[in-house]
Design a protein around this motif. Structure first.
Motif, mmCIF file in Angstrom:
data_model
loop_
_atom_site.group_PDB
_atom_site.id
_atom_site.type_symbol
_atom_site.label_atom_id
_atom_site.label_comp_id
_atom_site.label_asym_id
_atom_site.label_seq_id
_atom_site.Cartn_x
_atom_site.Cartn_y
_atom_site.Cartn_z
ATOM 1 N N LEU A 1 20.017 76.120 47.175
ATOM 2 C CA LEU A 1 20.493 76.059 48.558
ATOM 3 C C LEU A 1 21.308 74.787 48.797
ATOM 4 O O LEU A 1 22.382 74.825 49.415
ATOM 5 N N GLU A 2 20.800 73.666 48.300
ATOM 6 C CA GLU A 2 21.498 72.382 48.470
ATOM 7 C C GLU A 2 22.893 72.412 47.848
ATOM 8 O O GLU A 2 23.876 71.973 48.462
ATOM 9 N N GLU A 3 22.976 72.897 46.606
ATOM 10 C CA GLU A 3 24.254 72.905 45.895
ATOM 11 C C GLU A 3 25.291 73.743 46.622
ATOM 12 O O GLU A 3 26.444 73.326 46.802
ATOM 13 N N LYS A 4 24.898 74.929 47.077
ATOM 14 C CA LYS A 4 25.854 75.818 47.733
ATOM 15 C C LYS A 4 26.234 75.312 49.123
ATOM 16 O O LYS A 4 27.395 75.413 49.536
ATOM 17 N N CYS A 5 25.259 74.758 49.848
ATOM 18 C CA CYS A 5 25.567 74.225 51.179
ATOM 19 C C CYS A 5 26.481 73.010 51.066
ATOM 20 O O CYS A 5 27.393 72.828 51.888
ATOM 21 N N GLY A 6 26.241 72.167 50.063
ATOM 22 C CA GLY A 6 27.086 71.001 49.869
ATOM 23 C C GLY A 6 28.533 71.388 49.617
ATOM 24 O O GLY A 6 29.462 70.803 50.198
ATOM 25 N N ARG A 7 28.747 72.402 48.772
ATOM 26 C CA ARG A 7 30.108 72.850 48.482
ATOM 27 C C ARG A 7 30.734 73.500 49.720
ATOM 28 O O ARG A 7 31.924 73.298 50.002
ATOM 29 N N ALA A 8 29.937 74.271 50.457
ATOM 30 C CA ALA A 8 30.457 74.922 51.671
ATOM 31 C C ALA A 8 30.908 73.889 52.700
ATOM 32 O O ALA A 8 31.929 74.072 53.382
ATOM 33 N N ILE A 9 30.169 72.789 52.826
ATOM 34 C CA ILE A 9 30.557 71.730 53.759
ATOM 35 C C ILE A 9 31.892 71.135 53.337
ATOM 36 O O ILE A 9 32.773 70.876 54.170
ATOM 37 N N GLU A 10 32.066 70.914 52.035
ATOM 38 C CA GLU A 10 33.330 70.364 51.537
ATOM 39 C C GLU A 10 34.496 71.293 51.872
ATOM 40 O O GLU A 10 35.552 70.842 52.343
ATOM 41 N N TRP A 11 34.306 72.593 51.645
ATOM 42 C CA TRP A 11 35.356 73.566 51.969
ATOM 43 C C TRP A 11 35.659 73.553 53.464
ATOM 44 O O TRP A 11 36.818 73.570 53.882
ATOM 45 N N ALA A 12 34.593 73.547 54.268
ATOM 46 C CA ALA A 12 34.762 73.609 55.722
ATOM 47 C C ALA A 12 35.499 72.371 56.238
ATOM 48 O O ALA A 12 36.370 72.469 57.102
ATOM 49 N N LEU A 13 35.160 71.200 55.694
ATOM 50 C CA LEU A 13 35.804 69.965 56.139
ATOM 51 C C LEU A 13 37.281 69.924 55.762
ATOM 52 O O LEU A 13 38.089 69.288 56.461
ATOM 53 N N GLU A 14 37.650 70.596 54.672
ATOM 54 C CA GLU A 14 39.063 70.673 54.302
ATOM 55 C C GLU A 14 39.858 71.434 55.369
ATOM 56 O O GLU A 14 41.011 71.108 55.650
ATOM 57 N N MET A 15 39.218 72.458 55.941
ATOM 58 C CA MET A 15 39.892 73.278 56.947
ATOM 59 C C MET A 15 39.738 72.724 58.358
ATOM 60 O O MET A 15 40.655 72.816 59.176
ATOM 61 N N GLU A 16 38.562 72.169 58.652
ATOM 62 C CA GLU A 16 38.259 71.660 59.990
ATOM 63 C C GLU A 16 37.632 70.270 59.865
ATOM 64 O O GLU A 16 36.405 70.128 59.898
ATOM 65 N N PRO A 17 38.441 69.217 59.701
ATOM 66 C CA PRO A 17 37.895 67.858 59.511
ATOM 67 C C PRO A 17 37.038 67.358 60.667
ATOM 68 O O PRO A 17 36.294 66.386 60.496
ATOM 69 N N SER A 18 37.133 68.007 61.833
ATOM 70 C CA SER A 18 36.391 67.539 63.010
ATOM 71 C C SER A 18 34.951 68.039 63.051
ATOM 72 O O SER A 18 34.215 67.718 63.993
ATOM 73 N N ILE A 19 34.530 68.817 62.059
ATOM 74 C CA ILE A 19 33.173 69.371 62.051
ATOM 75 C C ILE A 19 32.143 68.247 62.106
ATOM 76 O O ILE A 19 32.260 67.244 61.413
ATOM 77 N N LYS A 20 31.107 68.435 62.924
ATOM 78 C CA LYS A 20 30.082 67.413 63.104
ATOM 79 C C LYS A 20 28.682 67.877 62.674
ATOM 80 O O LYS A 20 27.811 67.049 62.443
ATOM 81 N N HIS A 21 28.445 69.186 62.630
ATOM 82 C CA HIS A 21 27.074 69.671 62.459
ATOM 83 C C HIS A 21 26.938 70.720 61.358
ATOM 84 O O HIS A 21 27.839 71.532 61.144
#
Length: 258
Positions: free
Chosen positions: A124-144
């Motif tokens: 779960l940690e590994e996949k969530c960590g990668r998903a956060i990286e992808w999401a931040l590339e598209m939406e740098p303003s993500i906070k949560h």
């Protein structure tokens, strides 16, 4: 499946970053708890967590699923098989409640629970960590990072994902454990939010037949799949039967504008 990673831009605007190609983590927790003879009146997540505190998480070397897949998809079917084989090798009888088992048997059950939980959550940690990286590339303003569902009531899961979120500069948000139960509450609340935004079908006419046909949607994706998140390993059984909720809302908004 209920393992799903979503970039939520706003209500009704979702992008799917990853999902499960077979079983979800909640299913794996529940089955493991059942095989270990644990009480399931609350949830497998809580039952496993309580037993795992008494065990050695490094005693059984379960393999982390999909270690070499550089996407955000999950797989828990193989881990479930590893757990079942470990239980069989220890001659653990699920018909005998864990509380009634011998001291040696209880120790074996606790070790399996702790080892399972460590690997299940590491996946779960590994996949969530990668998903956060992808999401931040598209939406740098993500906070949560928001985590919900039955397994979100597990404090071990919360603590580990809180560390993942902090490393990426995000804050972890979880509902109180009392709301980490049936998905019906989440579905109903989402319905209220859409209703407030004027997204609802008109009521049926008074003269409509009681046996009128309804369009039931057992599989209705929230959003479109992110191209990097598509999995070739996913079963054809999960093929989409309906357009996503996001695409329907976007089409409706375009109609309103024209």
């Amino acid at each position: 499946g209920h393992n799903i990673l979503i970039l939520a831009r706003e209500l009704g605007q979702y992008l799917q970053l990853g999902t499960t190609i077979d079983d979800a983590i909640g299913e794996a927790y529940d089955k493991t708890a059942k095989w270990l003879g644990l009480e399931l009146r609350r949830s497998g997540g809580l039952a496993i967590e309580e037993l795992a505190r008494k065990g050695d998480a490094g005693s059984i070397k379960f393999k982390v699923p999909m270690k070499h897949h550089k996407d955000c998809n999950f797989s828990y079917a193989g881990l479930k098989t590893q757990v079942r084989l470990a239980i069989e090798s220890k001659n653990i009888d699920a018909e005998t409640p864990s509380s009634s088992a011998s001291i040696e048997d209880q120790s074996s059950r606790a070790d399996i629970a702790a080892s399972f939980q460590r690997v299940a959550v590491l996946h779960l940690e590994e996949k969530c960590g990668r998903a956060i990286e992808w999401a931040l590339e598209m939406e740098p303003s993500i906070k949560h990072l928001v985590v919900s569902g039955g397994v979100a009531s597990n404090q071990y899961v919360r603590d580990r994902l809180d560390q993942v979120a902090k490393k990426k500069g995000l804050q972890l948000v979880c509902p109180p454990p009392s709301l980490c139960t049936d998905n019906g509450v989440m579905v109903a609340w989402t319905g209220i939010e859409h209703f407030r935004n004027g997204r609802f079908d008109p009521p049926p006419p008074l003269n409509e037949l009681e046996d009128a046909r309804l369009d039931l949607r057992p599989r209705w994706p929230l959003g479109e799949e992110y191209a990097r998140g598509k999995s070739e390993a996913r079963s054809l059984r999960t093929a989409r039967m309906h357009p996503s909720l996001t695409s329907m809302i976007q089409a409706s908004q375009r109609q309103e504008q024209t």
